[in-house]
Design a protein around this motif. Structure first.
Motif, PDB file in Angstrom:
ATOM      1  N   ARG A  51      40.310  40.047  41.931  1.00 51.92           N
ATOM      2  CA  ARG A  51      41.788  40.235  41.454  1.00 51.92           C
ATOM      3  C   ARG A  51      42.061  39.296  40.291  1.00 51.92           C
ATOM      4  O   ARG A  51      42.164  38.061  40.594  1.00 51.92           O
ATOM      5  N   SER A  52      42.552  39.758  39.292  1.00 52.52           N
ATOM      6  CA  SER A  52      42.967  39.178  38.022  1.00 52.52           C
ATOM      7  C   SER A  52      44.300  38.178  38.509  1.00 52.52           C
ATOM      8  O   SER A  52      45.309  38.627  39.352  1.00 52.52           O
ATOM      9  N   ARG A  56      46.905  41.126  38.376  1.00 53.43           N
ATOM     10  CA  ARG A  56      46.644  41.719  39.430  1.00 53.43           C
ATOM     11  C   ARG A  56      45.787  42.930  39.432  1.00 53.43           C
ATOM     12  O   ARG A  56      45.449  43.454  40.352  1.00 53.43           O
ATOM     13  N   GLN A  57      45.020  43.036  38.400  1.00 51.40           N
ATOM     14  CA  GLN A  57      44.017  44.272  38.044  1.00 51.40           C
ATOM     15  C   GLN A  57      43.008  43.842  39.189  1.00 51.40           C
ATOM     16  O   GLN A  57      42.607  42.702  39.186  1.00 51.40           O
ATOM     17  N   THR A  84      40.656  34.792  34.779  1.00 55.69           N
ATOM     18  CA  THR A  84      40.174  34.287  35.815  1.00 55.69           C
ATOM     19  C   THR A  84      40.680  35.381  36.960  1.00 55.69           C
ATOM     20  O   THR A  84      41.510  36.006  36.903  1.00 55.69           O
ATOM     21  N   TYR A  85      39.697  35.213  38.114  1.00 56.29           N
ATOM     22  CA  TYR A  85      39.731  36.006  39.125  1.00 56.29           C
ATOM     23  C   TYR A  85      39.560  35.357  40.560  1.00 56.29           C
ATOM     24  O   TYR A  85      38.968  34.574  40.601  1.00 56.29           O
ATOM     25  N   ASP A  86      40.542  35.861  41.474  1.00 54.45           N
ATOM     26  CA  ASP A  86      40.480  35.542  42.811  1.00 54.45           C
ATOM     27  C   ASP A  86      39.355  36.415  43.302  1.00 54.45           C
ATOM     28  O   ASP A  86      39.344  37.655  42.882  1.00 54.45           O
ATOM     29  N   VAL A 123      36.786  32.806  40.117  1.00 56.68           N
ATOM     30  CA  VAL A 123      35.592  32.929  39.112  1.00 56.68           C
ATOM     31  C   VAL A 123      36.405  32.882  37.720  1.00 56.68           C
ATOM     32  O   VAL A 123      37.471  33.611  37.514  1.00 56.68           O
ATOM     33  N   GLU A 124      35.989  32.260  36.598  1.00 60.66           N
ATOM     34  CA  GLU A 124      36.231  32.464  35.396  1.00 60.66           C
ATOM     35  C   GLU A 124      35.334  33.199  34.647  1.00 60.66           C
ATOM     36  O   GLU A 124      34.159  32.758  34.357  1.00 60.66           O
TER      37      GLU A 124
END
Length: 142
Positions: A51-52, A56-57, A84-86, A123-124
């Motif tokens: 999830r960006s 939030r994509q 950056t993503y969760d 993660v980046e």
């Protein structure tokens, strides 16, 4: 200006706009990755979602038995754009009717990795990122 010249100029303008729009797509980053436990063993089942942190994509994938995955957008496009993503890793294991020796799902991913608030995974992704490697602790590990 004559009609022929005007039509030619309009045609050139439209062609320029078309090429400009086609070349402006968002670059797609890595199209694959792997999920492993801290001991290097692959996570053999489940799904992974990114999830960006900006818009939030979401990008999701099933995890294959070798731990590999292919993040795909909700529109069906494979690849993670830079950002950056969760991350969450979800594993549903139905084993209540199986003997322990019959389990083929591999190690069990702790439930905390299934929630964005508790997973602790981020993660980046840059334009140079080729693959995304995610590592989780096995159930019972600290």
């Amino acid at each position: 200006m004559n009609r022929c010249c005007s039509a030619h100029c309009i045609g050139l303008l439209l062609t320029s706009l078309l090429f400009g729009l086609v070349g402006c797509g968002q670059p797609v980053g890595p199209t694959s990755g792997r999920v492993t436990f801290s001991d290097g063993a692959p996570v053999r089942s489940g799904s992974i979602e990114f999830r960006s942190t900006v818009d939030r994509q979401r990008y999701a994938s099933r995890i294959e038995t070798d731990g590999s995955f292919h993040p795909t957008s909700q529109d069906g496009e494979v690849g993670l754009p830079p950002g950056t993503y969760d991350v969450v890793v979800v594993q549903i294991v139905l084993t209540e009717d199986l003997a322990k020796k019959a389990h083929t799902h591999g190690g069990t991913v702790p439930r905390r990795y299934a929630d964005y608030y508790t997973s602790g995974l981020t993660v980046e992704v840059s334009e140079q990122t080729e693959t995304v490697d995610i590592q989780v602790d096995a159930e019972g590990a600290n």
